[in-house]
Design a protein around this motif. Structure first.
Motif, PDB file in Angstrom:
ATOM      1  N   LEU B 163       0.841  -1.207   0.000  1.00  0.00           N
ATOM      2  CA  LEU B 163       0.000   0.000   0.000  1.00  0.00           C
ATOM      3  C   LEU B 163       0.875   1.256   0.000  1.00  0.00           C
ATOM      4  CD1 LEU B 163      -2.941  -0.765   2.476  1.00  0.00           C
ATOM      5  CD2 LEU B 163      -3.028  -0.545  -0.016  1.00  0.00           C
ATOM      6  N   ALA B 164       1.972   1.215   0.792  1.00  0.00           N
ATOM      7  CA  ALA B 164       2.880   2.362   0.848  1.00  0.00           C
ATOM      8  C   ALA B 164       3.656   2.489  -0.462  1.00  0.00           C
ATOM      9  CB  ALA B 164       3.842   2.212   2.020  1.00  0.00           C
ATOM     10  N   ALA B 165       4.040   1.323  -1.013  1.00  0.00           N
ATOM     11  CA  ALA B 165       4.840   1.328  -2.243  1.00  0.00           C
ATOM     12  C   ALA B 165       4.031   1.796  -3.448  1.00  0.00           C
ATOM     13  CB  ALA B 165       5.402  -0.061  -2.498  1.00  0.00           C
ATOM     14  N   ALA B 166       2.708   1.887  -3.279  1.00  0.00           N
ATOM     15  CA  ALA B 166       1.867   2.345  -4.389  1.00  0.00           C
ATOM     16  C   ALA B 166       2.147   3.793  -4.752  1.00  0.00           C
ATOM     17  CB  ALA B 166       0.388   2.166  -4.039  1.00  0.00           C
ATOM     18  N   CYS B 167       2.818   4.526  -3.867  1.00  0.00           N
ATOM     19  CA  CYS B 167       3.161   5.930  -4.147  1.00  0.00           C
ATOM     20  C   CYS B 167       3.948   6.021  -5.441  1.00  0.00           C
ATOM     21  CB  CYS B 167       3.983   6.518  -2.991  1.00  0.00           C
ATOM     22  SG  CYS B 167       4.747   8.110  -3.379  1.00  0.00           S
ATOM     23  N   ILE B 168       3.472   6.886  -6.367  1.00  0.00           N
ATOM     24  CA  ILE B 168       4.153   7.038  -7.658  1.00  0.00           C
ATOM     25  C   ILE B 168       5.012   8.293  -7.681  1.00  0.00           C
ATOM     26  CG2 ILE B 168       2.542   5.676  -9.049  1.00  0.00           C
ATOM     27  CD1 ILE B 168       1.024   8.245  -9.687  1.00  0.00           C
ATOM     28  N   LEU B 184       3.705  13.187   3.255  1.00  0.00           N
ATOM     29  CA  LEU B 184       3.019  11.959   2.842  1.00  0.00           C
ATOM     30  C   LEU B 184       3.929  11.127   1.931  1.00  0.00           C
ATOM     31  CD1 LEU B 184       0.284  10.498   3.251  1.00  0.00           C
ATOM     32  CD2 LEU B 184      -0.397  11.392   1.024  1.00  0.00           C
ATOM     33  N   PHE B 185       4.619  11.812   1.017  1.00  0.00           N
ATOM     34  CA  PHE B 185       5.578  11.131   0.129  1.00  0.00           C
ATOM     35  C   PHE B 185       6.658  10.444   0.965  1.00  0.00           C
ATOM     36  CE2 PHE B 185       9.776  11.474  -1.888  1.00  0.00           C
ATOM     37  CZ  PHE B 185       9.595  10.710  -3.026  1.00  0.00           C
ATOM     38  N   VAL B 186       7.296  11.204   1.858  1.00  0.00           N
ATOM     39  CA  VAL B 186       8.392  10.642   2.665  1.00  0.00           C
ATOM     40  C   VAL B 186       7.852   9.552   3.596  1.00  0.00           C
ATOM     41  CG1 VAL B 186      10.245  11.168   4.295  1.00  0.00           C
ATOM     42  CG2 VAL B 186       9.680  12.806   2.490  1.00  0.00           C
ATOM     43  N   GLY B 187       6.651   9.786   4.136  1.00  0.00           N
ATOM     44  CA  GLY B 187       6.025   8.787   5.002  1.00  0.00           C
ATOM     45  C   GLY B 187       5.806   7.480   4.264  1.00  0.00           C
ATOM     46  N   ALA B 188       5.346   7.566   3.010  1.00  0.00           N
ATOM     47  CA  ALA B 188       5.103   6.350   2.221  1.00  0.00           C
ATOM     48  C   ALA B 188       6.409   5.597   2.002  1.00  0.00           C
ATOM     49  CB  ALA B 188       4.457   6.703   0.883  1.00  0.00           C
ATOM     50  N   LYS B 189       7.481   6.342   1.689  1.00  0.00           N
ATOM     51  CA  LYS B 189       8.766   5.688   1.398  1.00  0.00           C
ATOM     52  C   LYS B 189       9.352   5.050   2.664  1.00  0.00           C
ATOM     53  CE  LYS B 189       8.196   7.093  -2.688  1.00  0.00           C
ATOM     54  NZ  LYS B 189       7.572   6.139  -3.608  1.00  0.00           N
ATOM     55  N   VAL B 190       9.321   5.813   3.761  1.00  0.00           N
ATOM     56  CA  VAL B 190       9.884   5.308   5.019  1.00  0.00           C
ATOM     57  C   VAL B 190       9.079   4.101   5.508  1.00  0.00           C
ATOM     58  CG1 VAL B 190      10.137   5.862   7.481  1.00  0.00           C
ATOM     59  CG2 VAL B 190      11.036   7.419   5.747  1.00  0.00           C
ATOM     60  N   ALA B 191       7.751   4.191   5.436  1.00  0.00           N
ATOM     61  CA  ALA B 191       6.893   3.097   5.910  1.00  0.00           C
ATOM     62  C   ALA B 191       7.094   1.850   5.063  1.00  0.00           C
ATOM     63  CB  ALA B 191       5.431   3.528   5.869  1.00  0.00           C
ATOM     64  N   HIS B 192       7.144   2.041   3.749  1.00  0.00           N
ATOM     65  CA  HIS B 192       7.310   0.915   2.819  1.00  0.00           C
ATOM     66  C   HIS B 192       8.525   0.072   3.217  1.00  0.00           C
ATOM     67  CE1 HIS B 192       9.013  -0.089  -1.458  1.00  0.00           C
ATOM     68  NE2 HIS B 192       8.587  -1.164  -0.861  1.00  0.00           N
ATOM     69  N   LEU B 193       9.678   0.745   3.420  1.00  0.00           N
ATOM     70  CA  LEU B 193      10.905  -0.010   3.695  1.00  0.00           C
ATOM     71  C   LEU B 193      11.005  -0.443   5.159  1.00  0.00           C
ATOM     72  CD1 LEU B 193      13.339   2.014   1.401  1.00  0.00           C
ATOM     73  CD2 LEU B 193      12.235  -0.182   0.954  1.00  0.00           C
ATOM     74  N   ALA B 194      10.371   0.315   6.064  1.00  0.00           N
ATOM     75  CA  ALA B 194      10.429  -0.055   7.489  1.00  0.00           C
ATOM     76  C   ALA B 194       9.630  -1.333   7.753  1.00  0.00           C
ATOM     77  CB  ALA B 194       9.904   1.087   8.352  1.00  0.00           C
ATOM     78  N   LEU B 195       8.676  -1.637   6.868  1.00  0.00           N
ATOM     79  CA  LEU B 195       7.817  -2.806   7.076  1.00  0.00           C
ATOM     80  C   LEU B 195       8.463  -4.100   6.583  1.00  0.00           C
ATOM     81  CD1 LEU B 195       4.457  -1.139   6.053  1.00  0.00           C
ATOM     82  CD2 LEU B 195       4.788  -2.389   8.195  1.00  0.00           C
TER      83      LEU B 195
END
Lengths: 222, 256
Positions: B163-168, B184-195
């Motif tokens: 869901l986080a990696a869906a960020c384009i 939101l952009f940085v949050g998506a990237k950080v969350a994607h890899l932190a998971l």
């Protein structure tokens, strides 16, 4: 990597705005609940005030509150200026519809300034206002009740209080839930409950505070 | 949907024109006739540009690439809304049937100090690339690919990371935010890899580096208005900003 000072970043400053904001939110709740004693009796109201001000811890509490308020205000103003600078050229058309930003969140800074002006005026009116005295059971204490009754005979005072308290309620309605989010607390299972709790909190504090000038002005007969 | 009664639309367009980053820029009015309701918003602009080229005028520059809603290249703020009025939609997937005959449509570039205008409606979004370069990566061994599934990832974690990696990386969150914040952009990237286990090794370093780069690029701070999530064509939720906040707090407190 070299060490960084947490509060050099915008997120770091925002943590402090959130923490101090939540502290101030608790303070206004306690203040509101204490004030409700005006509905009980002049004696209950004055004795409560006396119990607070005659406690030596009051100075520590006051210094602490002023410090918390100062940190909240100073960092929020700094962040607001940085946030305005982040968009030097604005939009010609302001968004409407589901992608719009609510007026409450857009005007947090203005609410903050209004609330700060109100606090100064409020302290001048009451804390540093006329010092009436009354005696209960041989103990002399300040008759703050009399001052409150006098002040809220003036409709302009009542109107100004209502405006400021509306601003406080709107400030809380965004601030409480926003602070929780800033501190990293968000889970789909209880996000909506927190949102709802923030709004209920603002209504409770707002209505509770507003009830007092309205009670004195409209109902209290002496 | 905006009940278009005809299959052809006439529109009053107000398009931002700007020669280069130093030019002040201005709005130019264009009366556009006979636009098919089947056209996408970008195809409508193609028609406008064809007319301009025929007349010997400079076409309006705008960003686009895949035109199927997955590349993150298209942008535009349409009547105040990044990617137009609809949620979960990129500008290339916005269709003219959403508009009514005779509508006035104002088109502006994404506005942010960190996104300087290159020309007309094209802005330079490489600030987001530099935030990624600061920490939005994982270090891996080169050579033969390892066996599939040798790094176990629970299904629920994989789903959340996805869901986080869906960020384009389109930057609509920045454009929508009143503070031009990239949270939101940085949050998506950080969350994607932190998971994911792949992101674990650089987890703290990543949160610190990306947040510092985000500030250095001149993005504003988050005030939790929610406009970013509403404008996000990939429906990245506000939870990702909370994840960023706690990842950054933890990393700051544990930094050695």
């Amino acid at each position: 990597m070299s060490h960084h000072c947490l509060t050099q970043t915008k997120i770091g400053k925002k943590y402090l705005v959130a923490l101090t904001g939540l502290g101030l939110s608790l303070f206004v709740l306690m203040h509101m609940l204490g004030n409700l004693l005006i509905l009980v009796s002049p004696e209950a109201y004055n004795k409560y005030g006396h119990a607070l001000t005659s406690n030596p811890g009051i100075y520590l509490a006051e210094v602490g509150l002023v410090a918390i308020l100062f940190v909240h205000l100073a960092l929020a103003m700094k962040l607001t200026r940085e946030n305005w600078k982040a968009r030097p050229v604005g939009y010609a058309v302001v968004s409407s519809g589901e992608k719009a930003t609510s007026l409450t969140t857009r005007s947090m800074w203005a609410q903050g300034i209004l609330i700060f002006v109100f606090i100064i005026h409020h302290l001048i009116t009451f804390k540093f206002g006329p010092h009436y005295e009354v005696e209960y059971g041989g103990v002399m204490m300040r008759d703050l009740h009399r001052l409150v009754i006098e002040v809220f005979q003036n409709p302009l005072y009542v109107a100004w209080y209502l405006v400021a308290l509306f601003a406080l309620a709107f400030h809380l309605s965004h601030g409480v839930k926003s602070s929780i989010q800033t501190l990293g607390i968000h889970h789909p299972r209880y996000f909506n409950k927190f949102k709802m709790a923030g709004i209920l909190y603002s209504v409770l504090v707002g209505v509770g505070f507003m009830s007092q000038p309205l009670y004195v002005f409209l109902i209290y007969k002496g | 949907m905006g009940g278009a009664s005809k299959s052809k639309l006439n529109l009053k367009l107000k398009l931002w024109r700007q020669k280069n980053a130093k030019d002040k820029g201005y709005f130019m009015d264009y009366d556009v006739k006979g636009i098919s309701t089947e056209a996408s918003f970008l195809e409508m602009l193609d028609v406008v540009n064809e007319e301009l080229v025929k007349k010997g005028e400079e076409p309006v520059e705008f960003d686009h690439d895949c035109r199927e809603g997955i590349c993150g290249m298209c942008s535009l703020v349409i009547n105040g809304n990044p990617h137009g009025p609809d949620g979960a939609t990129t500008t290339c997937q916005l269709h003219m049937r959403r508009f009514k005959d005779g509508d006035s449509v104002t088109v502006e570039p994404f506005r942010a100090g960190a996104f300087p205008v290159v020309r007309d409606l094209v802005v330079d979004r490489s600030a987001l690339d530099r935030v990624i370069q600061a920490g939005g990566f994982v270090s891996t061994a080169t050579g033969t690919a390892q066996d599939a599934n040798c790094l176990p990832v629970p299904k629920d974690k994989a789903d959340r990371a996805f869901l986080a990696a869906a960020c384009i990386g389109c930057g609509a969150c920045v454009a929508a935010c009143k503070n031009a914040s990239a949270s939101l952009f940085v949050g998506a990237k950080v969350a994607h890899l932190a998971l994911l286990p792949q992101g674990e090794a650089e987890r703290e370093k990543r949160a610190l580096a990306m947040v510092h780069q985000m500030d250095a690029e001149g993005f504003g701070g988050c005030t939790n208005t929610g406009a970013c999530a509403a404008a996000c064509p990939k429906e990245i939720s506000l939870e990702h900003i909370a994840i960023l906040n706690r990842e950054f707090l933890k990393a700051s407190l544990l930094e050695r």
